[in-house]
Design an enzyme around this catalytic site. Structure first.
Site, PDB file in Angstrom:
ATOM      1  N   GLU A 116       0.822  -1.224   0.000  1.00  0.00           N
ATOM      2  CA  GLU A 116       0.000   0.000   0.000  1.00  0.00           C
ATOM      3  C   GLU A 116       0.854   1.272   0.000  1.00  0.00           C
ATOM      4  OE1 GLU A 116      -2.924  -0.386  -0.744  1.00  0.00           O
ATOM      5  OE2 GLU A 116      -3.735  -2.187   0.169  1.00  0.00           O
ATOM      6  N   HIS A 139      -3.075   2.620   8.217  1.00  0.00           N
ATOM      7  CA  HIS A 139      -4.129   1.797   7.609  1.00  0.00           C
ATOM      8  C   HIS A 139      -4.319   0.555   8.462  1.00  0.00           C
ATOM      9  CE1 HIS A 139      -6.498  -0.571   4.895  1.00  0.00           C
ATOM     10  NE2 HIS A 139      -5.543  -1.460   4.710  1.00  0.00           N
ATOM     11  N   HIS A 141      -7.618  -2.548   9.850  1.00  0.00           N
ATOM     12  CA  HIS A 141      -8.869  -3.227   9.497  1.00  0.00           C
ATOM     13  C   HIS A 141      -9.791  -3.317  10.725  1.00  0.00           C
ATOM     14  CE1 HIS A 141      -6.452  -5.663   6.185  1.00  0.00           C
ATOM     15  NE2 HIS A 141      -6.553  -4.374   5.901  1.00  0.00           N
ATOM     16  N   GLU A 169     -18.737  12.277  21.183  1.00  0.00           N
ATOM     17  CA  GLU A 169     -17.357  12.532  20.754  1.00  0.00           C
ATOM     18  C   GLU A 169     -17.155  12.605  19.242  1.00  0.00           C
ATOM     19  OE1 GLU A 169     -15.781  13.650  23.679  1.00  0.00           O
ATOM     20  OE2 GLU A 169     -14.120  12.871  22.532  1.00  0.00           O
ATOM     21  N   HIS A 210     -13.144  -3.304   3.594  1.00  0.00           N
ATOM     22  CA  HIS A 210     -11.700  -3.565   3.707  1.00  0.00           C
ATOM     23  C   HIS A 210     -11.124  -2.995   4.999  1.00  0.00           C
ATOM     24  CE1 HIS A 210      -7.486  -3.769   1.752  1.00  0.00           C
ATOM     25  NE2 HIS A 210      -7.353  -3.443   3.010  1.00  0.00           N
TER      26      HIS A 210
HETATM   27  O1  2HA Z   1      -0.957  -5.098   3.604  1.00  0.00           O
HETATM   28  O2  2HA Z   1      -3.869  -4.338   4.650  1.00  0.00           O
HETATM   29  O3  2HA Z   1      -4.486  -3.399   2.289  1.00  0.00           O
HETATM   30  C1  2HA Z   1      -2.130  -5.697   3.951  1.00  0.00           C
HETATM   31  C2  2HA Z   1      -3.249  -4.780   3.716  1.00  0.00           C
HETATM   32  C3  2HA Z   1      -3.561  -4.414   2.351  1.00  0.00           C
HETATM   33 ZN    ZN Z   2      -5.719  -3.467   4.221  1.00  0.00          ZN
END
Ligand code: 2HA
Ligand code: ZN
Length: 270
Positions: A116, A139, A141, A169, A210
């Site tokens: 990424e 980033h 999840h 909040e 995602h």
């Molecule tokens: O690298 O989260 O979006 C693993 C991820 C890809």
């Molecule tokens: Zn990811």
């Protein structure tokens, strides 16, 4: 040279990545982080005249040539970072041509930066233009945010309103709302361009089904933003399908914004 594993930026990054793993947001190799380092962060810890390898990139980052970033490695697990930072993380400098980067430390097994990287560096470029002290692109999840993206869909207005109405909040922490991308193939320049575009307006970009991108001046700020979104998403998921009798109303959000002096996205309230 001092031990780079004891450098304050490294200690904090390792703790943050470990925490993200423990929250259950970064299964397997999920998630990635890039952290802009200043000269004073690495001075005495790293000989920046020694380039281990030059690694090509698939896009032009000449706008940030010479800048140095700590970046998680591709295929690496947040779970393992604390036990072997030098293999799971790398420190790289954007080369003068903007198309390569110079590895200064890490990726010991011959690995390279996260898949990424386009989204990360494109996001740094747009955020630095808006706020020169922005240093972090994160980033991850987060479970409830992803679940919520299946129910609310990609409307930024709908997504933001739902988050704002779950807890006091939310509008205080992200008055500009959240950006949302429809599902896209990850790891590409295209998703990088789309993410960076969203981050011109907001500091959060949800990747439908995602995960999420959050940015900030430091690790705490980026993490704090994401955890506030995730908390609201959790409240949303805990009450979805219930007859919600007490969401925060539009006029109450307006009152809150007035008292807190929030520069919020007015079009998102009725
Ligand atoms: O690298 O989260 O979006 C693993 C991820 C890809
Ligand atoms: Zn990811």
């Amino acid at each position: 040279m001092k031990n780079i594993l004891e450098a304050p930026f490294m200690v904090e990054a390792v703790r943050t990545l470990t925490n993200l793993y423990r929250l259950g947001w970064d299964e397997r190799n999920g998630g990635n982080l890039s952290y802009l380092l200043y000269d004073e962060d690495i001075e005495g810890y790293l000989d920046t005249t020694k380039v281990i390898r030059t690694i090509p990139m698939s896009f032009d980052a000449s706008e940030i040539a010479g800048k140095v970033f700590l970046v998680t490695g591709t295929g690496k697990y947040f779970k393992n970072v604390q036990y072997d930072p030098e293999n799971n993380l790398g420190i790289l400098r954007i080369a003068a041509d903007g198309k390569n980067c110079e590895l200064l430390w890490g990726y010991r097994d011959g690995g390279k930066f996260t898949s990424e990287l386009p989204a990360h560096l494109m996001s740094h470029m747009v955020r630095l233009a808006i706020d020169p002290s922005n240093r972090v692109v994160m980033h991850t999840h987060p479970t409830n945010t992803i679940a919520m993206s299946m129910i609310v869909g990609p409307s930024e207005r709908d997504f933001t309103r739902a988050l704002w109405k779950m807890q006091t909040e939310s509008i205080v922490v992200f008055p500009e709302g959240v950006g949302v991308l429809p599902w896209m193939v990850c790891g590409t320049n295209d998703i990088g361009i789309a993410t960076a575009e969203k981050l011109k307006e907001t500091r959060i970009c949800v990747w439908t089904t995602h995960g999420i991108y959050g940015v900030g001046r430091d690790l705490d700020e980026a993490f704090g933003l994401i955890e506030t979104v995730e908390k609201a998403a959790q409240l949303y998921m805990l009450t979805v399908g219930c007859d919600r009798k007490n969401e925060i109303k539009d006029n109450e959000l307006k009152d809150l914004a007035a008292v807190f002096g929030l520069n919020y996205k007015t079009e998102y309230l009725d």
